[in-house]
Design a protein around this motif. Structure first.
Motif, PDB file in Angstrom:
ATOM      1  N   HIS A  63      -9.282   9.557  -1.070  1.00 28.52           N
ATOM      2  CA  HIS A  63      -7.881   9.443  -1.468  1.00 28.52           C
ATOM      3  C   HIS A  63      -7.805   9.040  -2.938  1.00 28.52           C
ATOM      4  O   HIS A  63      -8.684   8.374  -3.470  1.00 28.52           O
ATOM      5  N   SER A  64      -6.759   9.478  -3.595  1.00 27.83           N
ATOM      6  CA  SER A  64      -6.432   8.947  -4.913  1.00 27.83           C
ATOM      7  C   SER A  64      -4.917   8.887  -5.026  1.00 27.83           C
ATOM      8  O   SER A  64      -4.193   9.369  -4.140  1.00 27.83           O
ATOM      9  N   HIS A  65      -4.417   8.301  -6.092  1.00 23.01           N
ATOM     10  CA  HIS A  65      -2.974   8.161  -6.270  1.00 23.01           C
ATOM     11  C   HIS A  65      -2.693   7.975  -7.761  1.00 23.01           C
ATOM     12  O   HIS A  65      -3.598   7.713  -8.555  1.00 23.01           O
ATOM     13  N   PHE A  66      -1.437   8.131  -8.128  1.00 27.34           N
ATOM     14  CA  PHE A  66      -1.068   7.991  -9.537  1.00 27.34           C
ATOM     15  C   PHE A  66      -1.454   6.602 -10.049  1.00 27.34           C
ATOM     16  O   PHE A  66      -1.474   5.622  -9.299  1.00 27.34           O
ATOM     17  N   ILE A  67      -1.743   6.544 -11.328  1.00 28.81           N
ATOM     18  CA  ILE A  67      -2.325   5.343 -11.923  1.00 28.81           C
ATOM     19  C   ILE A  67      -1.385   4.140 -11.858  1.00 28.81           C
ATOM     20  O   ILE A  67      -1.832   2.990 -11.935  1.00 28.81           O
ATOM     21  N   GLU A  68      -0.077   4.392 -11.659  1.00 30.34           N
ATOM     22  CA  GLU A  68       0.858   3.265 -11.530  1.00 30.34           C
ATOM     23  C   GLU A  68       0.537   2.390 -10.319  1.00 30.34           C
ATOM     24  O   GLU A  68       0.930   1.224 -10.255  1.00 30.34           O
ATOM     25  N   HIS A  69      -0.182   2.968  -9.348  1.00 34.00           N
ATOM     26  CA  HIS A  69      -0.506   2.213  -8.136  1.00 34.00           C
ATOM     27  C   HIS A  69      -1.781   1.381  -8.295  1.00 34.00           C
ATOM     28  O   HIS A  69      -2.203   0.713  -7.345  1.00 34.00           O
ATOM     29  N   GLY A  70      -2.393   1.448  -9.457  1.00 31.69           N
ATOM     30  CA  GLY A  70      -3.579   0.636  -9.692  1.00 31.69           C
ATOM     31  C   GLY A  70      -4.627   1.379 -10.502  1.00 31.69           C
ATOM     32  O   GLY A  70      -4.710   2.609 -10.464  1.00 31.69           O
TER      33      GLY A  70
ATOM     34  N   SER B 107     -12.875   0.595 -16.207  1.00 34.23           N
ATOM     35  CA  SER B 107     -12.470   1.609 -17.193  1.00 34.23           C
ATOM     36  C   SER B 107     -10.980   1.896 -17.210  1.00 34.23           C
ATOM     37  O   SER B 107     -10.520   2.709 -18.016  1.00 34.23           O
ATOM     38  N   ASN B 108     -10.221   1.271 -16.317  1.00 34.76           N
ATOM     39  CA  ASN B 108      -8.769   1.488 -16.238  1.00 34.76           C
ATOM     40  C   ASN B 108      -8.411   2.949 -15.993  1.00 34.76           C
ATOM     41  O   ASN B 108      -7.437   3.469 -16.544  1.00 34.76           O
ATOM     42  N   HIS B 109      -9.214   3.620 -15.173  1.00 35.65           N
ATOM     43  CA  HIS B 109      -8.931   4.999 -14.783  1.00 35.65           C
ATOM     44  C   HIS B 109      -8.147   5.018 -13.472  1.00 35.65           C
ATOM     45  O   HIS B 109      -7.950   3.980 -12.826  1.00 35.65           O
ATOM     46  N   GLN B 110      -7.768   6.227 -13.063  1.00 35.96           N
ATOM     47  CA  GLN B 110      -7.080   6.421 -11.784  1.00 35.96           C
ATOM     48  C   GLN B 110      -8.031   6.101 -10.630  1.00 35.96           C
ATOM     49  O   GLN B 110      -9.164   6.573 -10.594  1.00 35.96           O
TER      50      GLN B 110
END
Length: 327
Positions: free
Chosen positions: A240-247, A252-255
């Motif tokens: 799973h992945s999600h938009f970066i606003e969710h964390g 590295s502050n990536h998605q």
């Protein structure tokens, strides 16, 4: 590697001893003549199905003839064109059938001790004479390419006789540049409590590193444009992945890439061969691919940035062109 041809035999006996010559043939694999089985070294018993590491001494049995890849001192005869040490196939078991297999890692530019994988670049050193298996663009009278042993660096690529990946296939996802497996250690992100996806060791962990292809309505072999899901075998949760606003990832502050229990459009991934925008080839085991997260259109990514527990950070990042996007 440099000539792009397969090691084979055309059952042409060499003078003096009558052994068949090992040669290199076409650039398209001939499954009958170009297939070899890795077996234990002479007088060494090994377990069938066991993993093979670099620096292992093995024999290579030609599948069609049942004879072993063999060499011997040049005193027993030289190759027809270059008068180098012969490489043949030999019916009887002998210590001259033993080869030291060394895996060459183009990322670290040295020999790699990890387990042998389909697609790995290797050298084969004849154990008794300490000469590597070699070929070059010198053709024999029948048009095949001369193969022999000489004191020169040579690289060969291992290719398993591959099978298509299908719906419900169980697979492992191997990050090519760092040679680690996609996995989870059940460490949760603090904000949403989803399990973090990471890359772990260079040896396959059958408990943590296996995934099942899911979220498809057809059972035919996958095409590299298909939209699919991956269910983690141990936890039953989906990649799973999600938009970066969710964390963001910790280092590295990536998605983020996580595991998610409930079905969600953010569990869907698009398969593409690495370096290709669109293609319709069947997905085969050993293929090098990119996995694009469908909702955010970012590819799966990892690099040699380690988390506090020693696992390797995984994210969605980039445009798919980097080596770090290769699985």
């Amino acid at each position: 590697m440099s000539t792009g041809k397969y090691l084979s035999t055309k059952k042409v006996p060499l003078p003096v001893h009558g052994q068949y010559s090992a040669v290199c043939t076409g650039q398209n694999i001939d499954a009958k003549n170009d297939s070899w089985k890795i077996i234990g070294a002479f007088k060494i018993n090994v377990k069938n199905g066991g993993l093979i590491s670099s620096s292992t001494v093995v024999r290579l049995m030609h599948q069609d003839t049942g004879e072993n890849l063999h060499s011997h001192g040049v005193i027993h005869g030289g190759t027809p064109k270059s008068n180098h040490q012969q490489a043949t196939v030999f019916r009887y078991k002998h210590s001259d059938d033993n080869w030291l297999l060394q895996c060459y890692n183009s990322i670290t530019d040295d020999n790699d001790s990890a387990h042998l994988m389909s697609g790995d670049i290797i050298s084969l050193l004849h154990k008794n004479t300490n000469q590597p298996l070699y070929s070059h663009e010198v053709l024999l009278d029948d048009g095949t390419q001369e193969t022999f042993n000489c004191n020169s660096t040579l690289q060969w690529r291992i290719e398993l006789i591959r099978k298509p990946i299908k719906y419900e296939s169980t697979i492992a996802l191997f990050h090519v540049p760092t040679r680690k497996y996609l996995s989870t250690k059940r460490v949760k992100y603090p904000n949403h409590k989803q399990n973090m996806v990471v890359c772990t060791g260079k040896e396959l962990d059958f408990e943590h590193d296996l995934w099942t292809i899911c979220d498809m309505n057809v059972k035919s072999p996958l095409l590299t444009c298909n939209i699919i899901g991956f269910k983690h075998k141990e936890t039953g949760e989906k990649l799973h992945s999600h938009f970066i606003e969710h964390g963001k990832t910790p280092k590295s502050n990536h998605q983020q890439v996580t595991l998610f229990m409930r079905g969600n459009p953010d569990d869907h991934w698009i398969i593409r061969h690495h370096g290709s925008k669109v293609d319709l080839d069947h997905l085969m085991d050993g293929d090098i691919i990119n996995l694009f997260h469908k909702c955010t259109n970012l590819p799966l990514y990892s690099h040699d940035v380690l988390m506090d527990d020693g696992t390797q950070e995984v994210s969605c990042n980039g445009d798919g062109s980097e080596d770090n996007n290769m699985v």
